[in-house]
Design an enzyme around this catalytic site. Sequence first.
Site, PDB file in Angstrom:
ATOM      1  N   ARG A  61      -2.186   3.532  -8.132  1.00  0.00           N
ATOM      2  CA  ARG A  61      -1.471   3.930  -6.917  1.00  0.00           C
ATOM      3  C   ARG A  61      -0.037   3.399  -6.909  1.00  0.00           C
ATOM      4  O   ARG A  61       0.883   4.065  -6.402  1.00  0.00           O
ATOM      5  CB  ARG A  61      -2.242   3.420  -5.702  1.00  0.00           C
ATOM      6  CG  ARG A  61      -1.743   3.922  -4.359  1.00  0.00           C
ATOM      7  CD  ARG A  61      -2.784   3.656  -3.293  1.00  0.00           C
ATOM      8  NE  ARG A  61      -2.362   4.125  -1.985  1.00  0.00           N
ATOM      9  CZ  ARG A  61      -2.051   3.312  -0.978  1.00  0.00           C
ATOM     10  NH1 ARG A  61      -2.135   1.998  -1.130  1.00  0.00           N
ATOM     11  NH2 ARG A  61      -1.681   3.809   0.194  1.00  0.00           N
ATOM     12  N   HIS A  65       3.197   5.719  -6.040  1.00  0.00           N
ATOM     13  CA  HIS A  65       4.088   5.447  -4.914  1.00  0.00           C
ATOM     14  C   HIS A  65       5.490   5.084  -5.384  1.00  0.00           C
ATOM     15  O   HIS A  65       6.452   5.258  -4.638  1.00  0.00           O
ATOM     16  CB  HIS A  65       3.507   4.328  -4.047  1.00  0.00           C
ATOM     17  CG  HIS A  65       2.452   4.807  -3.104  1.00  0.00           C
ATOM     18  ND1 HIS A  65       2.319   4.337  -1.817  1.00  0.00           N
ATOM     19  CD2 HIS A  65       1.474   5.736  -3.249  1.00  0.00           C
ATOM     20  CE1 HIS A  65       1.307   4.944  -1.216  1.00  0.00           C
ATOM     21  NE2 HIS A  65       0.772   5.788  -2.077  1.00  0.00           N
ATOM     22  N   ASN A  93       3.110   2.018   2.541  1.00  0.00           N
ATOM     23  CA  ASN A  93       2.904   0.857   1.677  1.00  0.00           C
ATOM     24  C   ASN A  93       2.505  -0.426   2.402  1.00  0.00           C
ATOM     25  O   ASN A  93       1.789  -1.266   1.844  1.00  0.00           O
ATOM     26  CB  ASN A  93       4.184   0.571   0.877  1.00  0.00           C
ATOM     27  CG  ASN A  93       4.504   1.665  -0.116  1.00  0.00           C
ATOM     28  OD1 ASN A  93       3.616   2.363  -0.600  1.00  0.00           O
ATOM     29  ND2 ASN A  93       5.784   1.829  -0.425  1.00  0.00           N
ATOM     30  N   HIS A 192      -8.354   9.855  -6.460  1.00  0.00           N
ATOM     31  CA  HIS A 192      -9.184   9.319  -5.378  1.00  0.00           C
ATOM     32  C   HIS A 192     -10.654   9.261  -5.771  1.00  0.00           C
ATOM     33  O   HIS A 192     -11.501   8.963  -4.929  1.00  0.00           O
ATOM     34  CB  HIS A 192      -8.998  10.151  -4.114  1.00  0.00           C
ATOM     35  CG  HIS A 192      -7.688   9.904  -3.429  1.00  0.00           C
ATOM     36  ND1 HIS A 192      -7.287  10.574  -2.288  1.00  0.00           N
ATOM     37  CD2 HIS A 192      -6.671   9.047  -3.728  1.00  0.00           C
ATOM     38  CE1 HIS A 192      -6.094  10.146  -1.921  1.00  0.00           C
ATOM     39  NE2 HIS A 192      -5.692   9.221  -2.783  1.00  0.00           N
TER      40      HIS A 192
END
Length: 327
Positions: A61, A65, A93, A192
């Site tokens: 992740r 991001h 975040n 996911h």
Amino acid sequence: MAFSMSVILVFSMLFSAPLCYSHYLYPQFYDHSCPKAQEIVQSVVAKAVATEARMAASLLRLHFHDCFVKGCDASLLLDSTGTIISEKRSNPNSNSVRGFDVIDEIKSAIEKECPYTVSCADILALAARDSTVLAGGPSWEVPLGRRDSTGASLSGSNNNIPAPNNTLQTIITKFKLQGLDTVDLVALSGSHTIGLSRCTSFRQRLYSQTGNGQPDYTLYQSYAAQLRSSCPRSGGDNNLFPLDFVTPTKFDNDYFKNIIEAKGLLSSDQILFTKGEKTMKLVKTYAENNELFVNQFAKSMIKMGNISPLTGSGGEIRKNCRRINTY
């Protein structure tokens, strides 16, 4: 016979070749300047994931991001200073992204081996690949040669990263702005298949997604009832739930099977099946064929890793991933 076998081999290589690498990035970038770089990353990531299985998803992740804000330049890793407002403070975040200590440990080990050589941005890309492999997912050659940014973008982090409650069109647009298409969107959403999500990220689906106080009926109701037991209307914001409740630590296509059964945890997961014809077809395809999913995931990860990298004389190679160098 030898000729025909050669032809078959050539065609096999053509049709199985990964996505073309950026002109500036290539897997062998550190082969001479820091030949142990990938080995060091892999070793530290393996230790971290062995200690906590969730860390695989957390490191994956971080790369995502980071890349969606100003490109894959490790801007996410910068702490706030007098001149920098950290992206760690953004809505997507704050109290959510994690794994920074693992990146610090990798960077420290690499600096001892080859100072000022390997960028934090490349460490993020390698850690994401190694995390995927450790969770049972695909491997790929990571194009390398990124450099680190000397600034961050709080507004970019707030606006560019897809949110759990975004509409499908908004998510498609956010991916398109990064040069990623609908196939990339669905394949990368498959990340996911591992990891956890906070109650606050999906509470609206359990109680008032429709705006009239009714629950979201695209969520299988017995599953929703289980979730409500630990995700109340108020409080418990940071209670954690597996994004894939079937195999939460295994990288596979159960995520897509769950969506088809109306058991996608986040709204942004479920709408891939309920709100778009193309995305629905892709969800069905990946649910039926794990090999197609993992192959496309690897290609899309390479593509995502090529978003606006700093190369050549751009940016710098940070000594500490949390702050820019001082000269």
